[in-house]
Scaffold this motif. Sequence first.
Motif, mmCIF file in Angstrom:
data_model
loop_
_atom_site.group_PDB
_atom_site.id
_atom_site.type_symbol
_atom_site.label_atom_id
_atom_site.label_comp_id
_atom_site.label_asym_id
_atom_site.label_seq_id
_atom_site.Cartn_x
_atom_site.Cartn_y
_atom_site.Cartn_z
ATOM 1 N N VAL A 89 0.834 -1.202 0.000
ATOM 2 C CA VAL A 89 0.000 0.000 0.000
ATOM 3 C C VAL A 89 0.870 1.255 0.000
ATOM 4 O O VAL A 89 0.577 2.218 -0.721
ATOM 5 C CB VAL A 89 -0.960 -0.019 1.213
ATOM 6 N N ASP A 90 1.956 1.250 0.767
ATOM 7 C CA ASP A 90 2.832 2.427 0.831
ATOM 8 C C ASP A 90 3.433 2.762 -0.526
ATOM 9 O O ASP A 90 3.509 3.926 -0.914
ATOM 10 C CB ASP A 90 3.940 2.206 1.862
ATOM 11 N N VAL A 92 2.190 1.976 -3.475
ATOM 12 C CA VAL A 92 1.125 2.434 -4.373
ATOM 13 C C VAL A 92 0.777 3.886 -4.065
ATOM 14 O O VAL A 92 0.602 4.698 -4.975
ATOM 15 C CB VAL A 92 -0.117 1.525 -4.239
ATOM 16 N N LEU A 93 0.705 4.232 -2.779
ATOM 17 C CA LEU A 93 0.365 5.615 -2.419
ATOM 18 C C LEU A 93 1.499 6.579 -2.719
ATOM 19 O O LEU A 93 1.252 7.760 -2.963
ATOM 20 C CB LEU A 93 -0.023 5.677 -0.937
ATOM 21 N N SER A 94 2.749 6.111 -2.691
ATOM 22 C CA SER A 94 3.873 7.011 -2.981
ATOM 23 C C SER A 94 3.991 7.312 -4.472
ATOM 24 O O SER A 94 4.600 8.298 -4.858
ATOM 25 C CB SER A 94 5.175 6.408 -2.463
ATOM 26 N N ASP A 96 2.816 8.926 -7.552
ATOM 27 C CA ASP A 96 1.887 10.013 -7.840
ATOM 28 C C ASP A 96 1.228 9.896 -9.205
ATOM 29 O O ASP A 96 0.277 10.611 -9.491
ATOM 30 C CB ASP A 96 2.606 11.363 -7.736
ATOM 31 N N ASN A 98 -1.119 8.800 -12.089
ATOM 32 C CA ASN A 98 -2.524 8.402 -12.007
ATOM 33 C C ASN A 98 -2.806 7.198 -12.903
ATOM 34 O O ASN A 98 -3.737 7.200 -13.686
ATOM 35 C CB ASN A 98 -3.429 9.580 -12.377
ATOM 36 N N ILE A 135 -9.550 3.346 4.261
ATOM 37 C CA ILE A 135 -8.534 3.464 3.213
ATOM 38 C C ILE A 135 -8.742 4.761 2.446
ATOM 39 O O ILE A 135 -9.866 5.223 2.261
ATOM 40 C CB ILE A 135 -8.544 2.257 2.249
ATOM 41 N N PRO A 136 -7.639 5.382 1.996
ATOM 42 C CA PRO A 136 -7.766 6.640 1.262
ATOM 43 C C PRO A 136 -8.453 6.418 -0.093
ATOM 44 O O PRO A 136 -8.286 5.379 -0.730
ATOM 45 C CB PRO A 136 -6.319 7.097 1.070
ATOM 46 N N ARG A 138 -7.783 7.833 -2.841
ATOM 47 C CA ARG A 138 -6.794 7.757 -3.915
ATOM 48 C C ARG A 138 -6.350 6.310 -4.149
ATOM 49 O O ARG A 138 -6.210 5.865 -5.291
ATOM 50 C CB ARG A 138 -5.589 8.627 -3.533
ATOM 51 N N LEU A 139 -6.181 5.538 -3.067
ATOM 52 C CA LEU A 139 -5.818 4.130 -3.188
ATOM 53 C C LEU A 139 -6.962 3.322 -3.791
ATOM 54 O O LEU A 139 -6.762 2.494 -4.689
ATOM 55 C CB LEU A 139 -5.442 3.568 -1.807
ATOM 56 N N LYS A 142 -7.150 3.878 -7.503
ATOM 57 C CA LYS A 142 -6.126 3.144 -8.244
ATOM 58 C C LYS A 142 -6.473 1.664 -8.359
ATOM 59 O O LYS A 142 -6.249 1.041 -9.403
ATOM 60 C CB LYS A 142 -4.756 3.305 -7.572
#
Length: 168
Positions: A89-90, A92-94, A96, A98, A135-136, A138-139, A142
Amino acid sequence: MKMSRRAMRMERSHKRHKAVVALNLVSLMDIFTILVFFLLVNSSEVDVLPNSKTIQLPESIAEERPRENVIVMITEREILVRGDKVADVDQVLSDDANNGIPALQQALEAIAARRLRVDQEEAGPEVTIMGEKEIPYRLLKKVMLACTQAQYGQVSFAVMQKVETNGT
C-alpha cells in the motif's frame, strides 16, 4: 434340586434382560440421509467472503448477498488477490502517477485468462473489493482503475450489513 418360586421368577427375569438388543440400522440410515440433504441444501448459505480480522469493513444497508468471484483485499499494508500479495500500500500511495497498479492488473488478467469462457458475462468478469473502511480514496481509485484495465466490468464492494435497531 427344586427351585423356589422366587428363584424361578428371578431366573426368567434375568433371561429376559439378557436378550441382545438388535440395532435398527434402517432408521439410523434414514436420519443420516436427512442430515446429509440438510447440510447440502444449507451449504449454499455460507459466506463467500474470506473472514479477515485485520479488515474492518464499512457498514451499509445493502441487502444483496455477495457472489462468488475474484476478491481483492486491501489491508493496512498490502493489496492481496485471492490471498496472494500483489503490492504494498505504501508503494502504491507514494506513486503520484494516475495509472492503476500494474501488479494488480497482471494478477487479475492471469485469473481472467484461466476462467472458462462459458461463465463470462457480457460485462466481463466480476471482482469484489474488500477494504478497510478508512482506506484513502486515492488508493481505492487506483485499485478500481487496475480492475477496469484488467477488463473486469463489474466492481463490487464488500460491506458489513448494518443492523437496524428499532427507532432508527
